[in-house]
Design an enzyme around this catalytic site. Structure first.
Site, PDB file in Angstrom:
ATOM      1  N   THR A  44      -0.999  20.093 -14.890  1.00 11.79           N
ATOM      2  CA  THR A  44      -1.031  18.724 -14.370  1.00 11.79           C
ATOM      3  C   THR A  44      -1.289  18.799 -12.870  1.00 11.79           C
ATOM      4  OG1 THR A  44       0.318  16.808 -13.753  1.00 11.79           O
ATOM      5  CG2 THR A  44       1.531  18.779 -14.354  1.00 11.79           C
ATOM      6  N   ILE A  45      -2.122  17.891 -12.379  1.00  9.78           N
ATOM      7  CA  ILE A  45      -2.382  17.936 -10.939  1.00  9.78           C
ATOM      8  C   ILE A  45      -1.133  17.555 -10.142  1.00  9.78           C
ATOM      9  CG2 ILE A  45      -4.853  17.524 -11.205  1.00  9.78           C
ATOM     10  CD1 ILE A  45      -4.360  14.649 -10.200  1.00  9.78           C
ATOM     11  N   ASP A  46      -0.140  16.958 -10.823  1.00 14.02           N
ATOM     12  CA  ASP A  46       1.062  16.470 -10.115  1.00 14.02           C
ATOM     13  C   ASP A  46       2.002  17.596  -9.663  1.00 14.02           C
ATOM     14  OD1 ASP A  46      -0.123  14.198 -11.007  1.00 14.02           O
ATOM     15  OD2 ASP A  46       1.613  13.386 -12.040  1.00 14.02           O
ATOM     16  N   ASP A  96       4.627  18.626 -11.060  1.00 12.22           N
ATOM     17  CA  ASP A  96       6.030  18.207 -11.145  1.00 12.22           C
ATOM     18  C   ASP A  96       6.764  18.805 -12.349  1.00 12.22           C
ATOM     19  OD1 ASP A  96       4.594  16.785 -12.985  1.00 12.22           O
ATOM     20  OD2 ASP A  96       5.447  14.836 -12.516  1.00 12.22           O
ATOM     21  N   GLY A 122      -2.963  13.648 -18.901  1.00 10.08           N
ATOM     22  CA  GLY A 122      -4.103  13.601 -17.977  1.00 10.08           C
ATOM     23  C   GLY A 122      -4.721  14.996 -17.922  1.00 10.08           C
ATOM     24  N   ARG A 151       2.136  10.935 -10.206  1.00  7.56           N
ATOM     25  CA  ARG A 151       2.823   9.791 -10.818  1.00  7.56           C
ATOM     26  C   ARG A 151       4.256   9.606 -10.350  1.00  7.56           C
ATOM     27  NH1 ARG A 151       4.851   9.693 -15.905  1.00  7.56           N
ATOM     28  NH2 ARG A 151       3.865  11.697 -16.260  1.00  7.56           N
ATOM     29  N   GLY A 156       1.241  18.390 -19.088  1.00 10.77           N
ATOM     30  CA  GLY A 156       2.286  18.116 -18.103  1.00 10.77           C
ATOM     31  C   GLY A 156       3.630  17.753 -18.728  1.00 10.77           C
ATOM     32  N   ASP A 157       4.385  16.900 -18.027  1.00 18.89           N
ATOM     33  CA  ASP A 157       5.764  16.630 -18.458  1.00 18.89           C
ATOM     34  C   ASP A 157       5.856  15.982 -19.848  1.00 18.89           C
ATOM     35  OD1 ASP A 157       4.618  14.342 -17.387  1.00 18.89           O
ATOM     36  OD2 ASP A 157       6.502  13.525 -16.650  1.00 18.89           O
ATOM     37  N   ARG A 170      -3.109  10.900 -24.060  1.00 18.92           N
ATOM     38  CA  ARG A 170      -1.716  10.639 -24.431  1.00 18.92           C
ATOM     39  C   ARG A 170      -1.724   9.987 -25.809  1.00 18.92           C
ATOM     40  NH1 ARG A 170      -2.269   9.406 -18.981  1.00 18.92           N
ATOM     41  NH2 ARG A 170      -1.152  10.892 -17.677  1.00 18.92           N
TER      42      ARG A 170
END
Ligand code: F6P
Length: 328
Positions: free
Chosen positions: A129-131, A133, A15, A175, A106-107, A76
């Site tokens: 990533t905006i998450d 995480d 994302g 997520r 991100g992850d 992705r």
């Protein structure tokens, strides 16, 4: 020992996140100073597999830092998840005489990078990533911007909810983790927050909403992370119906702000962080370091092996603060 690097490749994957372009600008600018050419692959690992690329010319790349999304496209790739795909990726990098691959994402992006490194590719990561995480950095690129969108949305929603005695459920991205929802709910002064790290019973939530209206207040804003119901639409709709039936609100509505969060232009924090990480990643590469993600913690760079970047828990202090503010 100083490594001789002539060509670096970069891609943005997963994302998109505000601040990705700042990292690209930082990297290209720093490479120019060191006479290193930067090749950008379009659309994440998929563009790499398809050898879709362009030379990132410093003249064209300057002043993109303040723009949201990614000028390279960010997606992705299912094909890259296979051994065959990763072997092809290695081949494309060799054909293009790439010394190092920089991945921004991100992850899933870091997992992919780690798998690629096992094939002998020199690869490093920048967390975006905006998450938020990812382990190994205080903030990932885009997180603070997305939290800021929650704050602005809550401010707007408060005006209208107060006018019509409403309860609004504000649905945010994130997520696997409640990081983003929690931070946005705290600073946006929501009344409740629903995050996977701290579940609340339906009865308690109903009682809490009713207490608000009984106290004379005219609105109740609930921030709900998409991870709370694991993206289950039916459970979300059931909660909406229940609140509508059992609370004193004149109406209960859902407001999904997911892509508005991701698509925002970066706030200063993410522009600065992107430029810092983008410029900062070259020196450790020239020093011979490899297979790490570059993060920032307490104003210092930190290096985390790609394999160890997965899954950061929410900041326990955010949970304490949310409880103190009666959000949980
Ligand atoms: O990982 C970033 C993220 O924005 C998550 O917060 C969200 O669950 C997901 O991407 C959405 O992805 P897509 O663009 O495929 O809907």
């Amino acid at each position: 020992m100083r490594k001789n690097i002539k060509r670096i490749a970069v891609l943005t994957s997963g994302g998109d996140a505000p601040g990705m372009n700042a990292a690209l600008e930082g990297l290209v600018t720093e490479c120019q100073q060191n006479k290193i050419q930067v090749i950008g692959f379009y659309d994440g690992y998929q563009g790499l597999l398809e050898n879709r690329k362009l030379i990132l010319n410093p003249k064209e790349i300057c002043r993109i830092a303040n723009i949201g999304g990614s000028i390279l496209g960010s997606m992705r790739s299912k094909d890259f998840e296979t051994k065959k795909g990763r072997t092809l990726a290695k081949k494309v990098l060799e054909q293009n005489k790439i010394d190092v691959l920089v991945v921004i994402g991100g992850d899933g992006t870091m997992r992919g990078a780690n798998d690629l490194s096992k094939l002998g590719v020199r690869v490093v990561g920048i967390p975006a990533t905006i998450d938020n995480d990812l382990f190994g950095t205080d903030d990932t690129l885009g997180y603070k911007t997305a939290a800021n969108v929650i704050v602005e949305s809550l401010e707007n929603l408060r005006n209208t909810a107060d006018s019509c005695k409403a309860t609004y459920l504000v649905y945010t991205m994130g997520r696997r983790s409640g990081f983003l929802a929690l931070r946005g709910a705290i600073s946006g002064r929501a009344d409740s927050v629903l995050v996977p790290e701290k579940k609340i019973s339906e009865q308690d939530l109903i009682a809490k909403v009713n207490k608000t209206f009984k106290s004379g207040a005219r609105s109740h804003l609930i921030v709900i992370s998409e991870a709370y119901f694991d993206k289950n639409e039916k459970k979300l709709q059931a909660l909406l119906k229940l609140l509508d039936k059992k609370t004193l609100s004149s109406k209960v509505r859902l407001q999904d702000i997911g892509y508005l969060q991701r698509g925002s232009n970066p706030i200063e924090h993410d522009i600065y962080l992107g430029l810092t990480l983008g410029t900062g990643i070259l020196k450790p590469l020239l020093d011979g370091k490899s297979n790490f993600m570059l993060g920032v913690s307490q104003n210092s760079f930190c290096f985390t092996p790609l394999a160890d970047t997965d899954s950061k828990m929410v900041n326990p202090y955010d949970l304490i603060l949310a409880r103190r503010l009666n959000l949980l």
